[in-house]
Design a protein around this motif. Structure first.
Motif, PDB file in Angstrom:
ATOM      1  N   PHE A  86       0.875  -1.182   0.000  1.00  0.00           N
ATOM      2  CA  PHE A  86       0.000   0.000   0.000  1.00  0.00           C
ATOM      3  C   PHE A  86       0.899   1.214   0.000  1.00  0.00           C
ATOM      4  O   PHE A  86       1.838   1.295   0.801  1.00  0.00           O
ATOM      5  N   TRP A  87       0.636   2.169  -0.888  1.00  0.00           N
ATOM      6  CA  TRP A  87       1.432   3.396  -0.970  1.00  0.00           C
ATOM      7  C   TRP A  87       2.928   3.043  -1.117  1.00  0.00           C
ATOM      8  O   TRP A  87       3.802   3.634  -0.482  1.00  0.00           O
ATOM      9  N   ARG A 101      -6.654  -1.682   0.456  1.00  0.00           N
ATOM     10  CA  ARG A 101      -7.128  -1.654  -0.929  1.00  0.00           C
ATOM     11  C   ARG A 101      -6.469  -0.501  -1.686  1.00  0.00           C
ATOM     12  O   ARG A 101      -6.245   0.571  -1.114  1.00  0.00           O
ATOM     13  N   PRO A 102      -6.254  -0.700  -3.004  1.00  0.00           N
ATOM     14  CA  PRO A 102      -5.640   0.380  -3.781  1.00  0.00           C
ATOM     15  C   PRO A 102      -6.458   1.673  -3.746  1.00  0.00           C
ATOM     16  O   PRO A 102      -5.890   2.766  -3.713  1.00  0.00           O
ATOM     17  N   GLU A 103      -7.809   1.568  -3.717  1.00  0.00           N
ATOM     18  CA  GLU A 103      -8.616   2.799  -3.762  1.00  0.00           C
ATOM     19  C   GLU A 103      -8.416   3.665  -2.513  1.00  0.00           C
ATOM     20  O   GLU A 103      -8.642   4.877  -2.549  1.00  0.00           O
ATOM     21  N   GLU A 105      -5.699   4.521  -1.368  1.00  0.00           N
ATOM     22  CA  GLU A 105      -4.587   5.449  -1.620  1.00  0.00           C
ATOM     23  C   GLU A 105      -5.124   6.839  -1.995  1.00  0.00           C
ATOM     24  O   GLU A 105      -4.447   7.845  -1.792  1.00  0.00           O
ATOM     25  N   ASP A 289     -12.693   7.326  -7.841  1.00  0.00           N
ATOM     26  CA  ASP A 289     -11.585   6.369  -7.965  1.00  0.00           C
ATOM     27  C   ASP A 289     -11.366   6.045  -9.444  1.00  0.00           C
ATOM     28  O   ASP A 289     -12.018   6.630 -10.322  1.00  0.00           O
TER      29      ASP A 289
END
Ligand SMILES: C[S@@+](CC[C@H](N)C(=O)[O-])C[C@H]1O[C@@H](n2cnc3c(N)ncnc32)[C@H](O)[C@@H]1O
Length: 302
Positions: A86-87, A101-103, A105, A289
Motif C-alpha cells: 500500500f502506498w 485496498r488500492p482505492e 490510496e 476512484d
C-alpha cells in the motif's frame, strides 16, 4: 497440483497452478499463483521467470501445494503470504485487519493535496514536512493510512484509533516495520471517543470506516465475506450508518480550517454529502476512484 512422478520445475509448477486456480474460479488467478510460488520459494517474480528450469525441492512443493489448496478454497492470497503493498510500502496483514485496498490510496492523495493547498493559501512553502500537525486516523486497521501519512509527513503526530485491539496490534507492528512508531499513538476507541478525551484539536482527520451494507453481504466475494473481519466491513444494514456520528465527532474535534477526509462506499455519497452542511463545513468535494466511483469526500471545518 497433480501428484508428481518427476522432479517439479518452476515452469511446470506455475502452469499447473494457473490451471488449478482458474478452475477454482479464483479472481486474478495468474497473479495469485505467482505470488504463492514466490512466497513458497522465497524468491521474487524476476527470479521465477529467469529460472523456469529450476527444480523445486520436495518441501517447497509440499508448501506450495498446500497454499494453492487454501487459495482455491477461498482464502485471500494476502492471508497466505501475510502481506500487502500500500502506498509502495509493504504491510503485514492478518485475518484481524482489512486487507489494504488500492482505492484507499486516494484518501492519502486527497489529504496531502488539501494540506498542500492550505499551506499555499497561508503563504507558506508548498513542500512541507507537516511540522506540528496533529492528525487522527479513525479505524486504522492495519495502520496503512496512518503509516503512509507518517512517512509523507515526518513532522506530524498521528493518533490512530480502532475498536479492535487485535487490529491495533497489527498496526503497531506495521508502524515499527516502517520506523514511524514514535510518530503514531495507538488508541483503542469507539470512533474518535478516546481521542475526544485528549485535550487537543486536529488539523486533519482521516477515516476509511466500515461502509458495506449487511444487506449486500450475499453479493460480496467469498474471499471478503468469509475471511475479512466483519467489524471492518459492515457499517450497518445500509452501510453508511457510521458516517453521521463520525462527521459529528470530527466537527467537534477539528480546528477551524481543519480538514476531514473520508473514504466512501460505492453508493454512500448521496447519504454522506448532506451531513457536511454549510453550518459547519466548507469546500466540500468528492474524488472519483479509477473506476469512476465517488470514493473520497473531503471538507474543511469552518
Ligand atoms: C474498512 S476498515 C479500514 C482499515 C484501514 N484504515 C484501511 O483503510 O485499510 C475499518 C476499520 O474500522 C474499525 N472500526 C469499526 N467500527 C469502529 C468504531 N466504531 N470505532 C473505531 N473503529 C472502528 C475496524 O476494526 C476496522 O479496522
Amino acid at each position: 497440483m497433480k501428484p508428481q512422478t518427476a522432479p517439479l520445475i518452476v515452469r511446470t509448477a506455475l502452469r499447473e497452478a494457473f490451471a488449478q486456480l482458474r478452475a477454482a474460479g479464483v479472481p486474478s488467478h495468474t497473479l495469485a499463483a505467482e505470488l504463492l510460488l514466490m512466497h513458497a520459494l522465497g524468491r521474487d517474480r524476476t527470479w521465477l521467470y529467469a529460472h523456469p528450469e529450476e527444480v523445486i525441492s520436495d518441501s517447497e512443493v509440499h508448501l506450495f501445494t498446500n497454499l494453492l489448496a487454501r487459495r482455491a478454497a477461498g482464502e485471500p492470497t494476502q492471508h497466505l503470504t501475510g502481506k500487502q503493498e500500500f502506498w509502495s510500502l509493504e504491510f503485514e496483514v492478518t485475518p484481524d485487519v482489512l486487507i489494504p485496498r488500492p482505492e484507499t490510496e486516494h484518501v492519502i492523495e486527497v489529504a496531502l493535496d488539501r494540506l498542500g493547498v492550505r499551506e499555499i493559501r497561508a503563504g507558506r512553502k508548498q513542500t512541507f514536512s507537516g511540522e506540528g500537525l496533529q492528525i487522527a486516523d479513525i479505524g486504522t486497521g492495519s495502520g496503512c493510512i496512518a503509516v503512509a501519512l507518517a512517512k509523507e509527513l515526518p513532522g506530524a503526530t498521528i493518533y490512530a484509533t480502532d475498536i479492535s485491539s487485535a487490529a491495533l496490534a497489527v498496526a503497531r507492528r506495521n508502524a515499527a516495520r516502517h520506523s514511524v512508531s514514535d510518530q503514531i499513538h495507538f488508541l483503542e476507541s469507539n470512533l474518535p471517543d478516546e481521542a475526544s478525551h485528549l485535550s487537543l484539536f486536529f488539523d486533519l482527520i482521516v477515516s476509511n470506516p466500515p461502509y458495506i451494507g449487511r444487506r449486500e453481504a450475499a453479493t460480496l466475494m467469498r474471499e471478503v465475506r468469509d475471511h475479512e473481519p466483519e467489524i471492518a466491513l459492515y457499517g450497518g444494514e445500509e452501510g453508511y450508518e457510521l458516517y453521521a456520528e463520525l462527521i459529528a465527532q470530527a466537527a467537534a474535534k477539528l480546528k477551524p480550517g481543519g480538514i476531514l477526509v473520508l473514504e466512501l462506499g460505492h453508493n454512500s455519497l448521496p447519504a454522506v454529502q448532506p451531513l457536511l452542511d454549510a453550518t459547519a463545513w466548507t469546500n466540500v468535494g468528492a474524488t472519483n476512484d479509477l473506476a469512476g466511483i465517488p470514493r473520497v469526500i473531503a471538507a474543511e471545518r469552518l
